[in-house]
Design an enzyme around this catalytic site. Structure first.
Site, PDB file in Angstrom:
ATOM      1  N   GLU A  90      -9.710   2.127   3.908  1.00 47.44           N
ATOM      2  CA  GLU A  90      -9.723   3.312   2.854  1.00 47.44           C
ATOM      3  C   GLU A  90     -10.807   4.173   2.440  1.00 47.44           C
ATOM      4  O   GLU A  90     -10.934   5.375   2.412  1.00 47.44           O
ATOM      5  CB  GLU A  90      -8.406   2.872   2.024  1.00 47.44           C
ATOM      6  CG  GLU A  90      -8.082   4.166   0.837  1.00 47.44           C
ATOM      7  CD  GLU A  90      -7.409   3.191  -0.327  1.00 47.44           C
ATOM      8  OE1 GLU A  90      -6.232   2.650  -0.001  1.00 47.44           O
ATOM      9  OE2 GLU A  90      -7.993   3.120  -1.489  1.00 47.44           O
ATOM     10  N   ASN A 107      -7.851  -1.656   2.389  1.00 45.59           N
ATOM     11  CA  ASN A 107      -8.537  -0.645   1.388  1.00 45.59           C
ATOM     12  C   ASN A 107     -10.132  -0.529   1.817  1.00 45.59           C
ATOM     13  O   ASN A 107     -10.772   0.504   1.536  1.00 45.59           O
ATOM     14  CB  ASN A 107      -8.735  -1.738   0.161  1.00 45.59           C
ATOM     15  CG  ASN A 107      -7.413  -1.229  -0.627  1.00 45.59           C
ATOM     16  OD1 ASN A 107      -6.235  -1.150  -0.195  1.00 45.59           O
ATOM     17  ND2 ASN A 107      -7.343  -1.406  -1.965  1.00 45.59           N
ATOM     18  N   SER A 127       0.810  -1.215   0.124  1.00 49.33           N
ATOM     19  CA  SER A 127      -0.064  -0.034   0.139  1.00 49.33           C
ATOM     20  C   SER A 127       0.752   1.303   0.043  1.00 49.33           C
ATOM     21  O   SER A 127       1.991   1.272   0.766  1.00 49.33           O
ATOM     22  CB  SER A 127      -0.921  -0.005   1.365  1.00 49.33           C
ATOM     23  OG  SER A 127      -1.636   1.226   1.251  1.00 49.33           O
ATOM     24  N   LYS A 147      -4.393  -6.386   3.404  1.00 56.07           N
ATOM     25  CA  LYS A 147      -4.416  -5.085   2.337  1.00 56.07           C
ATOM     26  C   LYS A 147      -5.957  -5.033   2.053  1.00 56.07           C
ATOM     27  O   LYS A 147      -6.297  -4.070   1.611  1.00 56.07           O
ATOM     28  CB  LYS A 147      -3.731  -5.709   1.053  1.00 56.07           C
ATOM     29  CG  LYS A 147      -3.993  -4.621  -0.067  1.00 56.07           C
ATOM     30  CD  LYS A 147      -3.190  -3.455   0.489  1.00 56.07           C
ATOM     31  CE  LYS A 147      -3.097  -2.270  -0.868  1.00 56.07           C
ATOM     32  NZ  LYS A 147      -4.232  -1.775  -1.483  1.00 56.07           N
TER      33      LYS A 147
END
Ligand code: 6PG
Length: 483
Positions: free
Chosen positions: A191, A188, A129, A184
Protein backbone atom coordinates in the site's frame (compact mmCIF):
# COMPACT_ATOMS: atom_id res chain seq x y z
CA UNK A 1 -30.92 -14.65 23.43
CA UNK A 2 -27.15 -14.58 23.89
CA UNK A 3 -24.90 -12.84 21.36
CA UNK A 4 -22.86 -14.86 18.87
CA UNK A 5 -19.81 -12.62 19.22
CA UNK A 6 -18.48 -9.79 21.35
CA UNK A 7 -16.58 -6.77 20.05
CA UNK A 8 -14.34 -4.56 22.18
CA UNK A 9 -13.26 -1.23 20.66
CA UNK A 10 -15.75 1.12 19.04
CA UNK A 11 -13.42 3.27 16.95
CA UNK A 12 -14.24 3.89 13.31
CA UNK A 13 -13.39 0.33 12.28
CA UNK A 14 -15.05 -1.30 15.32
CA UNK A 15 -18.32 0.53 14.80
CA UNK A 16 -18.34 -0.36 11.10
CA UNK A 17 -17.71 -4.04 11.82
CA UNK A 18 -20.44 -4.17 14.51
CA UNK A 19 -23.02 -2.65 12.16
CA UNK A 20 -21.86 -4.88 9.30
CA UNK A 21 -22.36 -7.96 11.52
CA UNK A 22 -25.84 -6.73 12.56
CA UNK A 23 -26.81 -6.07 8.95
CA UNK A 24 -25.92 -9.69 8.22
CA UNK A 25 -28.23 -10.88 11.00
CA UNK A 26 -25.63 -11.63 13.66
CA UNK A 27 -26.17 -10.82 17.34
CA UNK A 28 -23.17 -8.85 18.62
CA UNK A 29 -22.38 -7.48 22.07
CA UNK A 30 -20.21 -4.37 22.14
CA UNK A 31 -18.07 -2.59 24.72
CA UNK A 32 -15.72 0.37 24.65
CA UNK A 33 -13.30 1.39 27.43
CA UNK A 34 -14.27 5.09 27.06
CA UNK A 35 -17.98 5.57 27.90
CA UNK A 36 -18.42 8.65 25.66
CA UNK A 37 -17.76 6.70 22.47
CA UNK A 38 -19.87 3.81 23.73
CA UNK A 39 -22.85 6.03 24.62
CA UNK A 40 -22.64 7.92 21.32
CA UNK A 41 -22.61 4.67 19.33
CA UNK A 42 -25.42 2.99 21.30
CA UNK A 43 -27.66 6.06 21.09
CA UNK A 44 -26.76 6.66 17.42
CA UNK A 45 -25.95 4.04 14.81
CA UNK A 46 -26.54 0.98 17.04
CA UNK A 47 -30.07 2.11 17.89
CA UNK A 48 -31.11 1.01 14.40
CA UNK A 49 -30.00 -2.59 15.02
CA UNK A 50 -31.68 -4.52 17.85
CA UNK A 51 -29.11 -7.29 17.42
CA UNK A 52 -26.40 -4.96 18.76
CA UNK A 53 -26.33 -5.22 22.55
CA UNK A 54 -24.28 -2.81 24.67
CA UNK A 55 -22.26 -4.09 27.65
CA UNK A 56 -21.39 -1.81 30.56
CA UNK A 57 -18.13 -3.60 31.21
CA UNK A 58 -16.04 -6.55 30.03
CA UNK A 59 -17.65 -8.92 32.55
CA UNK A 60 -21.11 -8.07 31.25
CA UNK A 61 -19.91 -8.50 27.67
CA UNK A 62 -18.55 -12.00 28.44
CA UNK A 63 -21.75 -12.99 30.27
CA UNK A 64 -23.84 -11.92 27.27
CA UNK A 65 -22.15 -14.40 24.90
CA UNK A 66 -23.09 -17.93 23.87
CA UNK A 67 -20.40 -20.58 24.36
CA UNK A 68 -17.75 -21.02 23.19
CA UNK A 69 -17.34 -17.32 23.69
CA UNK A 70 -15.91 -15.35 20.75
CA UNK A 71 -14.53 -11.90 21.47
CA UNK A 72 -13.08 -9.61 18.78
CA UNK A 73 -10.65 -6.87 19.78
CA UNK A 74 -10.51 -3.79 17.54
CA UNK A 75 -8.06 -1.70 19.51
CA UNK A 76 -4.72 0.07 19.06
CA UNK A 77 -1.83 -2.34 18.60
CA UNK A 78 0.78 -2.91 21.28
CA UNK A 79 0.29 -2.79 25.08
CA UNK A 80 -3.44 -1.88 24.89
CA UNK A 81 -4.10 -5.32 23.37
CA UNK A 82 -2.20 -7.09 26.15
CA UNK A 83 -4.01 -5.00 28.74
CA UNK A 84 -7.48 -5.93 27.46
CA UNK A 85 -6.48 -9.59 27.10
CA UNK A 86 -5.24 -9.71 30.70
CA UNK A 87 -8.57 -8.30 31.86
CA UNK A 88 -10.54 -10.72 29.68
CA UNK A 89 -8.82 -14.02 30.48
CA UNK A 90 -10.10 -14.19 34.07
CA UNK A 91 -13.67 -14.35 32.76
CA UNK A 92 -13.06 -16.92 30.03
CA UNK A 93 -13.08 -20.73 29.98
CA UNK A 94 -10.98 -23.21 27.96
CA UNK A 95 -12.19 -23.30 24.38
CA UNK A 96 -13.17 -19.64 24.33
CA UNK A 97 -11.77 -17.53 21.48
CA UNK A 98 -10.06 -14.14 21.34
CA UNK A 99 -9.80 -12.50 17.91
CA UNK A 100 -7.36 -9.60 17.54
CA UNK A 101 -8.57 -7.68 14.47
CA UNK A 102 -6.28 -4.67 14.90
CA UNK A 103 -3.01 -3.96 13.08
CA UNK A 104 -0.93 -5.92 15.61
CA UNK A 105 2.67 -6.85 14.93
CA UNK A 106 2.86 -10.48 13.86
CA UNK A 107 5.47 -11.29 16.50
CA UNK A 108 3.09 -10.10 19.21
CA UNK A 109 0.44 -12.38 17.73
CA UNK A 110 2.83 -15.35 17.79
CA UNK A 111 3.53 -14.62 21.48
CA UNK A 112 -0.14 -14.13 22.43
CA UNK A 113 -1.17 -17.31 20.62
CA UNK A 114 1.34 -19.27 22.68
CA UNK A 115 0.49 -17.56 25.99
CA UNK A 116 -3.27 -18.06 25.60
CA UNK A 117 -2.94 -21.66 24.40
CA UNK A 118 -1.34 -22.39 27.79
CA UNK A 119 -4.68 -21.34 29.31
CA UNK A 120 -6.71 -23.45 26.89
CA UNK A 121 -7.86 -20.36 25.01
CA UNK A 122 -7.88 -20.12 21.21
CA UNK A 123 -6.43 -17.05 19.46
CA UNK A 124 -6.89 -15.58 16.02
CA UNK A 125 -4.89 -12.66 14.66
CA UNK A 126 -6.77 -11.24 11.70
CA UNK A 127 -5.70 -8.50 9.34
CA UNK A 128 -8.67 -6.42 8.24
CA UNK A 129 -8.19 -4.07 5.30
CA UNK A 130 -10.51 -1.57 3.71
CA UNK A 131 -10.68 1.32 6.14
CA UNK A 132 -13.97 2.77 7.36
CA UNK A 133 -15.80 1.96 4.12
CA UNK A 134 -14.50 -1.60 4.10
CA UNK A 135 -15.39 -2.30 7.72
CA UNK A 136 -18.99 -1.32 7.05
CA UNK A 137 -19.55 -2.70 3.56
CA UNK A 138 -17.02 -5.50 3.23
CA UNK A 139 -13.33 -5.64 4.16
CA UNK A 140 -10.68 -8.09 3.12
CA UNK A 141 -10.02 -10.46 6.03
CA UNK A 142 -6.72 -12.35 6.45
CA UNK A 143 -6.88 -14.76 9.41
CA UNK A 144 -4.04 -16.52 11.16
CA UNK A 145 -3.89 -18.61 14.33
CA UNK A 146 -6.06 -21.44 15.60
CA UNK A 147 -7.82 -23.20 12.73
CA UNK A 148 -10.50 -24.42 15.14
CA UNK A 149 -11.11 -20.81 16.13
CA UNK A 150 -11.37 -19.84 12.47
CA UNK A 151 -13.97 -22.54 11.86
CA UNK A 152 -15.95 -21.20 14.81
CA UNK A 153 -16.11 -17.62 13.48
CA UNK A 154 -15.87 -18.29 9.75
CA UNK A 155 -19.61 -17.89 9.16
CA UNK A 156 -19.67 -14.40 10.70
CA UNK A 157 -16.45 -13.18 9.05
CA UNK A 158 -17.40 -14.62 5.68
CA UNK A 159 -20.77 -12.85 5.86
CA UNK A 160 -19.22 -9.44 6.55
CA UNK A 161 -16.22 -9.74 4.18
CA UNK A 162 -16.08 -8.29 0.66
CA UNK A 163 -17.05 -10.48 -2.30
CA UNK A 164 -14.96 -9.32 -5.25
CA UNK A 165 -17.13 -9.09 -8.34
CA UNK A 166 -19.96 -10.33 -6.16
CA UNK A 167 -18.50 -13.83 -6.08
CA UNK A 168 -14.91 -14.06 -4.82
CA UNK A 169 -14.90 -14.45 -1.02
CA UNK A 170 -12.34 -11.99 0.37
CA UNK A 171 -11.89 -13.68 3.74
CA UNK A 172 -9.82 -16.73 4.53
CA UNK A 173 -7.63 -18.65 6.93
CA UNK A 174 -3.95 -18.33 5.96
CA UNK A 175 -2.07 -20.38 8.55
CA UNK A 176 -0.88 -20.55 12.16
CA UNK A 177 -0.23 -17.81 14.73
CA UNK A 178 1.08 -14.57 13.17
CA UNK A 179 0.45 -15.40 9.51
CA UNK A 180 -2.69 -13.29 9.20
CA UNK A 181 -1.11 -10.19 10.73
CA UNK A 182 2.02 -10.74 8.64
CA UNK A 183 -0.07 -10.77 5.48
CA UNK A 184 -1.77 -7.54 6.58
CA UNK A 185 1.61 -5.97 7.27
CA UNK A 186 2.81 -6.91 3.77
CA UNK A 187 -0.47 -5.56 2.39
CA UNK A 188 0.38 -2.25 4.04
CA UNK A 189 3.92 -2.30 2.69
CA UNK A 190 2.54 -2.72 -0.83
CA UNK A 191 0.00 0.00 0.00
CA UNK A 192 2.77 2.43 0.92
CA UNK A 193 4.69 1.61 -2.26
CA UNK A 194 1.59 1.97 -4.44
CA UNK A 195 0.63 5.30 -2.88
CA UNK A 196 4.17 6.65 -3.37
CA UNK A 197 4.30 5.48 -7.00
CA UNK A 198 0.97 7.16 -7.75
CA UNK A 199 2.19 10.33 -6.05
CA UNK A 200 5.37 10.33 -8.16
CA UNK A 201 3.42 10.00 -11.40
CA UNK A 202 1.14 12.84 -10.27
CA UNK A 203 4.24 14.94 -9.50
CA UNK A 204 5.67 14.30 -12.98
CA UNK A 205 2.47 15.26 -14.78
CA UNK A 206 2.14 18.33 -12.58
CA UNK A 207 5.76 19.52 -12.91
CA UNK A 208 6.95 18.17 -16.25
CA UNK A 209 3.74 18.44 -18.27
CA UNK A 210 2.39 21.46 -16.38
CA UNK A 211 -1.00 19.75 -16.07
CA UNK A 212 -3.45 20.98 -13.44
CA UNK A 213 -5.05 18.58 -10.91
CA UNK A 214 -8.28 18.36 -12.91
CA UNK A 215 -6.40 17.32 -16.09
CA UNK A 216 -4.41 14.76 -14.10
CA UNK A 217 -7.64 13.50 -12.54
CA UNK A 218 -8.88 12.77 -16.04
CA UNK A 219 -5.70 10.83 -16.85
CA UNK A 220 -6.10 8.66 -13.74
CA UNK A 221 -9.77 8.15 -14.58
CA UNK A 222 -8.78 6.81 -18.01
CA UNK A 223 -5.99 4.65 -16.54
CA UNK A 224 -8.57 3.22 -14.16
CA UNK A 225 -10.41 1.70 -17.13
CA UNK A 226 -7.56 -0.63 -18.08
CA UNK A 227 -4.63 -2.58 -16.62
CA UNK A 228 -4.01 -0.02 -13.85
CA UNK A 229 -7.59 -0.33 -12.57
CA UNK A 230 -7.43 -0.17 -8.77
CA UNK A 231 -8.90 1.43 -5.68
CA UNK A 232 -5.94 3.78 -5.21
CA UNK A 233 -6.08 5.01 -8.83
CA UNK A 234 -9.83 5.50 -8.48
CA UNK A 235 -9.61 7.58 -5.28
CA UNK A 236 -6.65 9.56 -6.64
CA UNK A 237 -8.71 10.61 -9.64
CA UNK A 238 -11.50 11.63 -7.28
CA UNK A 239 -9.14 13.55 -4.93
CA UNK A 240 -7.58 15.51 -7.81
CA UNK A 241 -11.01 16.59 -9.04
CA UNK A 242 -11.86 18.03 -5.61
CA UNK A 243 -11.83 21.79 -4.93
CA UNK A 244 -11.19 23.24 -1.50
CA UNK A 245 -14.45 24.59 -0.08
CA UNK A 246 -12.91 27.67 1.54
CA UNK A 247 -10.56 28.81 -1.24
CA UNK A 248 -11.95 27.21 -4.38
CA UNK A 249 -8.44 25.98 -5.18
CA UNK A 250 -7.65 22.29 -5.85
CA UNK A 251 -7.84 20.60 -2.42
CA UNK A 252 -4.52 18.85 -3.06
CA UNK A 253 -2.79 22.24 -3.19
CA UNK A 254 -4.14 23.16 0.23
CA UNK A 255 -2.80 20.03 1.98
CA UNK A 256 0.62 20.16 3.67
CA UNK A 257 3.14 17.91 1.86
CA UNK A 258 4.31 16.04 4.98
CA UNK A 259 3.12 12.43 5.07
CA UNK A 260 2.31 10.65 8.32
CA UNK A 261 2.40 6.95 9.04
CA UNK A 262 1.24 4.60 11.79
CA UNK A 263 4.13 2.25 11.15
CA UNK A 264 2.98 -0.90 9.37
CA UNK A 265 4.96 0.02 6.24
CA UNK A 266 8.07 0.36 8.36
CA UNK A 267 7.39 -3.00 10.02
CA UNK A 268 7.29 -4.69 6.61
CA UNK A 269 10.74 -3.26 5.77
CA UNK A 270 12.14 -4.44 9.13
CA UNK A 271 10.71 -7.91 8.51
CA UNK A 272 12.22 -7.98 5.01
CA UNK A 273 15.63 -6.93 6.30
CA UNK A 274 15.48 -9.67 8.95
CA UNK A 275 14.56 -12.26 6.34
CA UNK A 276 17.06 -10.97 3.74
CA UNK A 277 14.35 -10.18 1.20
CA UNK A 278 14.95 -7.08 -0.98
CA UNK A 279 11.90 -4.76 -0.89
CA UNK A 280 13.49 -1.54 -2.17
CA UNK A 281 10.27 0.01 -3.46
CA UNK A 282 8.45 -0.52 -0.18
CA UNK A 283 11.49 0.85 1.66
CA UNK A 284 11.68 3.82 -0.73
CA UNK A 285 8.04 4.62 0.06
CA UNK A 286 8.65 4.59 3.80
CA UNK A 287 11.76 6.74 3.34
CA UNK A 288 9.83 9.13 1.10
CA UNK A 289 7.33 9.68 3.90
CA UNK A 290 10.22 10.35 6.29
CA UNK A 291 11.77 12.80 3.80
CA UNK A 292 8.45 14.58 3.27
CA UNK A 293 8.18 15.08 7.02
CA UNK A 294 11.41 17.17 6.93
CA UNK A 295 9.36 20.05 5.59
CA UNK A 296 11.21 22.83 7.37
CA UNK A 297 14.63 21.50 6.39
CA UNK A 298 13.46 21.12 2.78
CA UNK A 299 12.28 24.70 2.75
CA UNK A 300 15.76 25.81 3.84
CA UNK A 301 17.48 23.41 1.46
CA UNK A 302 15.41 24.66 -1.50
CA UNK A 303 17.24 27.97 -1.28
CA UNK A 304 20.66 26.36 -1.01
CA UNK A 305 20.81 23.21 -3.16
CA UNK A 306 21.02 23.68 -6.93
CA UNK A 307 19.05 21.54 -9.35
CA UNK A 308 19.09 21.28 -13.16
CA UNK A 309 18.36 24.71 -14.68
CA UNK A 310 17.47 26.05 -11.26
CA UNK A 311 16.83 29.48 -12.76
CA UNK A 312 14.23 28.21 -15.20
CA UNK A 313 11.45 25.66 -14.66
CA UNK A 314 11.79 22.17 -16.07
CA UNK A 315 11.33 22.44 -19.82
CA UNK A 316 7.70 22.01 -20.75
CA UNK A 317 7.11 19.22 -23.24
CA UNK A 318 5.47 20.28 -26.50
CA UNK A 319 1.86 19.12 -26.93
CA UNK A 320 2.86 16.27 -29.28
CA UNK A 321 5.43 14.94 -26.79
CA UNK A 322 2.97 15.36 -23.92
CA UNK A 323 0.70 12.54 -25.04
CA UNK A 324 3.67 10.23 -25.51
CA UNK A 325 5.06 11.13 -22.06
CA UNK A 326 1.73 10.34 -20.43
CA UNK A 327 1.82 6.90 -22.06
CA UNK A 328 5.40 6.41 -20.88
CA UNK A 329 4.45 7.42 -17.34
CA UNK A 330 1.57 4.93 -17.44
CA UNK A 331 3.98 2.16 -18.46
CA UNK A 332 6.41 3.19 -15.74
CA UNK A 333 3.67 3.17 -13.10
CA UNK A 334 2.37 -0.26 -14.14
CA UNK A 335 5.85 -1.86 -14.25
CA UNK A 336 6.80 -0.29 -10.91
CA UNK A 337 3.57 -1.49 -9.27
CA UNK A 338 4.22 -5.03 -10.51
CA UNK A 339 7.66 -4.84 -8.92
CA UNK A 340 6.17 -3.57 -5.64
CA UNK A 341 3.66 -6.45 -5.52
CA UNK A 342 6.45 -8.86 -6.53
CA UNK A 343 8.51 -7.63 -3.57
CA UNK A 344 5.55 -8.08 -1.21
CA UNK A 345 4.84 -11.62 -2.38
CA UNK A 346 8.53 -12.52 -2.20
CA UNK A 347 8.46 -11.38 1.42
CA UNK A 348 5.36 -13.51 2.11
CA UNK A 349 7.12 -16.51 0.53
CA UNK A 350 10.25 -16.07 2.66
CA UNK A 351 8.24 -15.63 5.87
CA UNK A 352 6.14 -18.70 5.07
CA UNK A 353 9.31 -20.78 4.96
CA UNK A 354 10.96 -19.11 7.95
CA UNK A 355 7.89 -19.38 10.22
CA UNK A 356 6.49 -22.65 8.85
CA UNK A 357 3.19 -21.12 7.76
CA UNK A 358 2.82 -22.81 4.33
CA UNK A 359 1.17 -19.69 2.91
CA UNK A 360 -0.70 -19.87 -0.39
CA UNK A 361 0.19 -16.73 -2.38
CA UNK A 362 -2.62 -17.39 -4.83
CA UNK A 363 -5.10 -17.43 -1.97
CA UNK A 364 -3.72 -14.17 -0.56
CA UNK A 365 -3.88 -12.52 -3.98
CA UNK A 366 -7.50 -13.63 -4.19
CA UNK A 367 -8.29 -12.17 -0.74
CA UNK A 368 -6.86 -8.87 -1.97
CA UNK A 369 -9.05 -8.67 -5.09
CA UNK A 370 -11.80 -7.05 -3.05
CA UNK A 371 -12.36 -4.91 0.02
CA UNK A 372 -8.76 -3.94 0.74
CA UNK A 373 -6.82 -0.78 -0.03
CA UNK A 374 -4.51 -2.43 -2.59
CA UNK A 375 -7.31 -4.13 -4.52
CA UNK A 376 -6.46 -3.95 -8.21
CA UNK A 377 -7.52 -5.66 -11.42
CA UNK A 378 -4.10 -7.22 -11.95
CA UNK A 379 -4.40 -9.12 -8.67
CA UNK A 380 -6.51 -11.61 -10.64
CA UNK A 381 -3.52 -12.15 -12.93
CA UNK A 382 -1.26 -12.41 -9.89
CA UNK A 383 -3.54 -15.10 -8.49
CA UNK A 384 -3.44 -16.92 -11.83
CA UNK A 385 0.38 -16.72 -11.84
CA UNK A 386 0.63 -18.38 -8.42
CA UNK A 387 -2.08 -20.90 -9.34
CA UNK A 388 0.01 -21.81 -12.40
CA UNK A 389 3.07 -22.27 -10.22
CA UNK A 390 2.55 -22.42 -6.46
CA UNK A 391 6.30 -22.50 -5.89
CA UNK A 392 6.86 -19.27 -7.84
CA UNK A 393 9.52 -17.45 -5.78
CA UNK A 394 9.11 -14.14 -7.61
CA UNK A 395 6.22 -12.77 -9.65
CA UNK A 396 8.64 -11.37 -12.24
CA UNK A 397 9.52 -14.94 -13.23
CA UNK A 398 5.95 -15.61 -14.31
CA UNK A 399 5.77 -15.62 -18.10
CA UNK A 400 2.84 -13.22 -18.26
CA UNK A 401 4.34 -10.59 -15.96
CA UNK A 402 7.83 -10.99 -17.41
CA UNK A 403 6.33 -10.11 -20.78
CA UNK A 404 4.18 -7.28 -19.47
CA UNK A 405 7.04 -5.59 -17.62
CA UNK A 406 9.46 -6.05 -20.52
CA UNK A 407 6.97 -4.34 -22.83
CA UNK A 408 6.92 -1.34 -20.46
CA UNK A 409 10.64 -0.90 -20.05
CA UNK A 410 11.22 1.74 -22.75
CA UNK A 411 8.65 4.08 -21.22
CA UNK A 412 9.79 3.11 -17.73
CA UNK A 413 13.44 3.92 -18.42
CA UNK A 414 12.54 7.11 -20.25
CA UNK A 415 10.36 8.29 -17.35
CA UNK A 416 12.97 7.53 -14.66
CA UNK A 417 15.65 9.23 -16.78
CA UNK A 418 13.44 12.27 -17.35
CA UNK A 419 12.78 12.53 -13.61
CA UNK A 420 16.51 12.37 -12.87
CA UNK A 421 17.39 14.86 -15.60
CA UNK A 422 14.52 17.14 -14.64
CA UNK A 423 15.42 17.20 -10.95
CA UNK A 424 12.22 15.46 -9.83
CA UNK A 425 12.56 12.82 -7.08
CA UNK A 426 11.11 9.43 -8.04
CA UNK A 427 12.55 7.21 -5.32
CA UNK A 428 9.96 4.45 -5.57
CA UNK A 429 9.87 4.32 -9.36
CA UNK A 430 13.67 4.42 -9.68
CA UNK A 431 14.04 1.75 -6.99
CA UNK A 432 11.59 -0.47 -8.85
CA UNK A 433 13.58 -0.13 -12.08
CA UNK A 434 16.83 -0.94 -10.25
CA UNK A 435 15.10 -3.90 -8.58
CA UNK A 436 14.10 -5.17 -12.04
CA UNK A 437 17.58 -4.63 -13.50
CA UNK A 438 19.30 -6.17 -10.44
CA UNK A 439 17.02 -9.20 -10.49
CA UNK A 440 17.47 -9.85 -14.22
CA UNK A 441 21.26 -9.42 -14.38
CA UNK A 442 23.35 -12.57 -14.04
CA UNK A 443 26.39 -10.67 -12.72
CA UNK A 444 26.26 -7.81 -10.19
CA UNK A 445 29.27 -5.87 -8.78
CA UNK A 446 29.07 -7.76 -5.48
CA UNK A 447 32.32 -9.51 -6.42
CA UNK A 448 34.14 -6.22 -5.82
CA UNK A 449 32.39 -5.87 -2.44
CA UNK A 450 33.61 -9.34 -1.47
CA UNK A 451 37.15 -8.33 -2.42
CA UNK A 452 36.88 -5.12 -0.41
CA UNK A 453 35.56 -7.03 2.64
CA UNK A 454 38.41 -9.51 2.34
CA UNK A 455 40.97 -6.72 1.88
CA UNK A 456 40.14 -4.83 5.07
CA UNK A 457 38.56 -7.57 7.18
CA UNK A 458 39.94 -10.87 5.85
CA UNK A 459 36.29 -11.95 5.62
CA UNK A 460 37.16 -14.38 2.77
CA UNK A 461 35.31 -14.83 -0.52
CA UNK A 462 34.09 -17.64 -2.76
CA UNK A 463 35.51 -18.22 -6.26
CA UNK A 464 33.49 -18.93 -9.39
CA UNK A 465 35.86 -21.73 -10.42
CA UNK A 466 36.46 -23.62 -7.18
CA UNK A 467 34.55 -24.64 -4.03
CA UNK A 468 35.36 -23.36 -0.59
CA UNK A 469 36.38 -19.99 0.85
CA UNK A 470 39.51 -18.03 -0.04
CA UNK A 471 41.52 -15.17 1.37
CA UNK A 472 44.05 -12.99 -0.41
CA UNK A 473 46.85 -11.26 1.42
CA UNK A 474 46.27 -8.18 -0.70
CA UNK A 475 49.58 -6.37 -0.18
CA UNK A 476 51.42 -9.38 -1.64
CA UNK A 477 48.58 -10.78 -3.75
CA UNK A 478 49.19 -14.21 -2.22
CA UNK A 479 45.90 -16.13 -2.15
CA UNK A 480 45.15 -19.18 -0.08
CA UNK A 481 42.12 -21.42 0.50
CA UNK A 482 40.79 -21.14 4.01
CA UNK A 483 38.73 -24.30 4.30
C1 6PG B 1 -6.17 -0.71 5.54
C2 6PG B 1 -5.16 0.38 5.88
C3 6PG B 1 -5.13 0.71 7.35
C4 6PG B 1 -3.95 1.63 7.67
C5 6PG B 1 -4.38 3.05 7.89
C6 6PG B 1 -3.21 3.96 8.30
O1 6PG B 1 -5.73 -1.75 5.01
O2 6PG B 1 -7.35 -0.49 5.78
O3 6PG B 1 -3.88 -0.11 5.51
O4 6PG B 1 -5.02 -0.50 8.09
O5 6PG B 1 -3.34 1.26 8.83
O6 6PG B 1 -4.95 3.48 6.70
O7 6PG B 1 -2.09 3.68 7.56
P1 6PG B 1 -0.75 4.56 7.69
O8 6PG B 1 -0.97 5.61 8.78
O9 6PG B 1 0.34 3.61 8.07
O10 6PG B 1 -0.56 5.21 6.35
Amino acid sequence: MRSEIGLIGLGVMGQGLAVNMAIHGHRVSVFNPTPELFDEFMRGRAALYPSIEGAADIRQLVDSLECPRRIMLMIKSGPPVDSVISELVDFLSPGDIIIDAGNSHFKDTIRRTRELAARGLLYLGIGISGGEEGALHGPSIMAGGSEAAWRSVENILSDIAAKAGGTVQCSGYLGPDGSGHFAKMVHNGIEYASMQLVAETYHMMRCFLRMNPEEISDVFRIWNTRRLQSYLIEITSSILAHSDGSTGKPIVDMIKDAAQQKGTGMWSVFAALELGVPVPTIAAAVEARNMSALKEQRERASGILAGPGLSSPVSVAEASRKGQMIEEIEDALYASLVCAYAQGFALLCAASIAYGWNLDSGQIASLWTGGCIIRAAFLNQIREAFDRNRGLCNLLLDEFFAGEVASCQDGWRSTVAAAANGGLPAPAMASALSYYDSYRLQVLPANLIQAQRDYFGAHTYKRIDADGAFHTHWPTGRERPVG
